[in-house]
Design a protein around this motif. Structure first.
Motif, PDB file in Angstrom:
ATOM      1  N   TYR A 180       0.803  -1.221   0.000  1.00 13.09           N
ATOM      2  CA  TYR A 180       0.000   0.000   0.000  1.00 13.09           C
ATOM      3  C   TYR A 180       0.838   1.273   0.000  1.00 13.09           C
ATOM      4  CZ  TYR A 180      -3.336  -3.556   1.360  1.00 13.09           C
ATOM      5  OH  TYR A 180      -4.097  -4.693   1.388  1.00 13.09           O
ATOM      6  N   THR A 181       2.115   1.162   0.326  1.00 13.85           N
ATOM      7  CA  THR A 181       3.023   2.301   0.284  1.00 13.85           C
ATOM      8  C   THR A 181       4.444   1.774   0.127  1.00 13.85           C
ATOM      9  OG1 THR A 181       4.097   3.990   1.661  1.00 13.85           O
ATOM     10  CG2 THR A 181       2.839   2.324   2.811  1.00 13.85           C
ATOM     11  N   SER A 253       1.686   4.059  -3.740  1.00 13.06           N
ATOM     12  CA  SER A 253       1.950   5.367  -3.142  1.00 13.06           C
ATOM     13  C   SER A 253       3.335   5.393  -2.503  1.00 13.06           C
ATOM     14  CB  SER A 253       0.885   5.670  -2.082  1.00 13.06           C
ATOM     15  OG  SER A 253       1.228   6.812  -1.330  1.00 13.06           O
ATOM     16  N   LEU A 258      -2.293   3.520   0.572  1.00 14.45           N
ATOM     17  CA  LEU A 258      -3.513   3.502  -0.234  1.00 14.45           C
ATOM     18  C   LEU A 258      -3.560   2.213  -1.040  1.00 14.45           C
ATOM     19  CD1 LEU A 258      -3.855   7.075  -1.841  1.00 14.45           C
ATOM     20  CD2 LEU A 258      -5.407   6.028  -0.194  1.00 14.45           C
ATOM     21  N   TYR A 263      -4.669   4.393  -5.849  1.00 17.69           N
ATOM     22  CA  TYR A 263      -3.534   5.273  -6.157  1.00 17.69           C
ATOM     23  C   TYR A 263      -3.242   5.325  -7.652  1.00 17.69           C
ATOM     24  CZ  TYR A 263       1.131   7.274  -6.206  1.00 17.69           C
ATOM     25  OH  TYR A 263       2.217   8.078  -6.468  1.00 17.69           O
TER      26      TYR A 263
END
Length: 292
Positions: A180-181, A253, A258, A263
């Motif tokens: 997610y990142t 991201s 996210l 994203y």
């Protein structure tokens, strides 16, 4: 001016920080031993939190809680980073510094500035005689710290586990929070230090609000100097020609967690302004050639 500095423990913490970092600089320079670098940084935060409490003598619940938050963070980070460097061997950041005393000194000076500056909210609160009652911002700050700490600790452990698996050699981490990142540990660290600042605000007055430079300095450091840019450059050089990595980078991201599907469909201007996706993070990524 001297009274102001002493009353807020700014001079005391500066002297202790410089002395502590100087000690480890001498060890590193003389013995060519750089495995204690991160340990020296994180334990310095613990020393300042405890020292300012002890020197003040009379403690308020806010001072105790903020100091404990720093101590818990510092202990976790110190032990994790020490274990990791002992396991992995030499710190690659020092490959170009071991034979250059000037560069090595600049690194340690910068580390001392980092410790002293980021510690400012706790230092000033611990020096204060004001004891305002519990407020909503205290709880908000503690929640921010708790979320940030949990994210940083989980991300560090997920990456360490990933790297220790033989089948993952030569791969970038894209599991757990890393889906997610690209830098969940940095997101967690930024969030927890902003949480400490938020929780310190009920005790701040007048010029003491300048301690906000602590979390600002940390954020700028990770966004533009020694955090994300260096890791992005290293990853781009290693995996920049791998299509799967380029896809991961395009859809993931850089900082704020996210889902990739969200994203990947956001406009570039939104990513830059709100999600910290800066062009400098891709300046070392090989340019894609048209598939003609």
């Amino acid at each position: 001016m001297g009274t102001v500095i002493d009353s807020h423990f700014l001079g005391l913490t500066a002297i202790i920080t410089v002395g502590y970092q100087l000690l480890f600089f001498i060890i590193t320079a003389l013995l060519k031993f750089d495995k204690v670098t991160d340990f020296a940084g994180s334990t310095n935060f613990i020393i300042l939190a405890i020292l300012t409490l002890v020197v003040k003598g009379s403690w308020h619940f806010r001072q105790i809680i903020l100091s404990l938050l720093v101590i818990v963070w510092g202990l976790r980070l110190a032990l994790f980073l020490l274990m990791r460097i002992l396991q992995w061997g030499e710190d690659r950041r020092f490959d170009e510094m071991r034979g250059n005393l000037g560069k090595l000194a600049i690194f340690w000076i910068f580390q001392a500035v980092w410790v002293w500056t980021v510690s400012l909210p706790v230092t000033v609160v611990n020096a204060s005689d004001r004891k305002p009652s519990l407020e909503a911002v205290d709880v908000i700050g503690w929640i921010m710290w708790s979320i940030g700490f949990s994210i940083e600790a989980a991300a560090d452990q997920q990456k360490l586990t990933f790297k220790n698996m033989s089948e993952n050699r030569g791969k970038w981490c894209n599991v757990g929070l890393w889906k997610y990142t690209r830098h969940p540990n940095y997101f967690g660290e930024i969030l927890l230090w902003w949480g400490i600042f938020v929780a310190s605000t009920p005790a701040l007055e007048g010029a003491e609000w300048l301690v906000i430079i602590g979390p600002i300095f940390l954020t700028m450091l990770l966004l533009f100097v020694s955090g994300i840019p260096l890791l992005e450059e290293s990853a781009d050089k290693k995996y920049g020609n791998v299509d799967a990595y380029r896809l991961y980078k395009r859809k993931t991201s850089p900082l704020v967690p996210l889902p990739q599907v969200v994203y990947g469909n956001l406009p570039s201007w939104f990513k830059t302004i709100f999600l910290f996706e800066f062009p400098l993070y891709s300046r070392h990524l090989p340019q894609e050639t048209p598939n003609w």
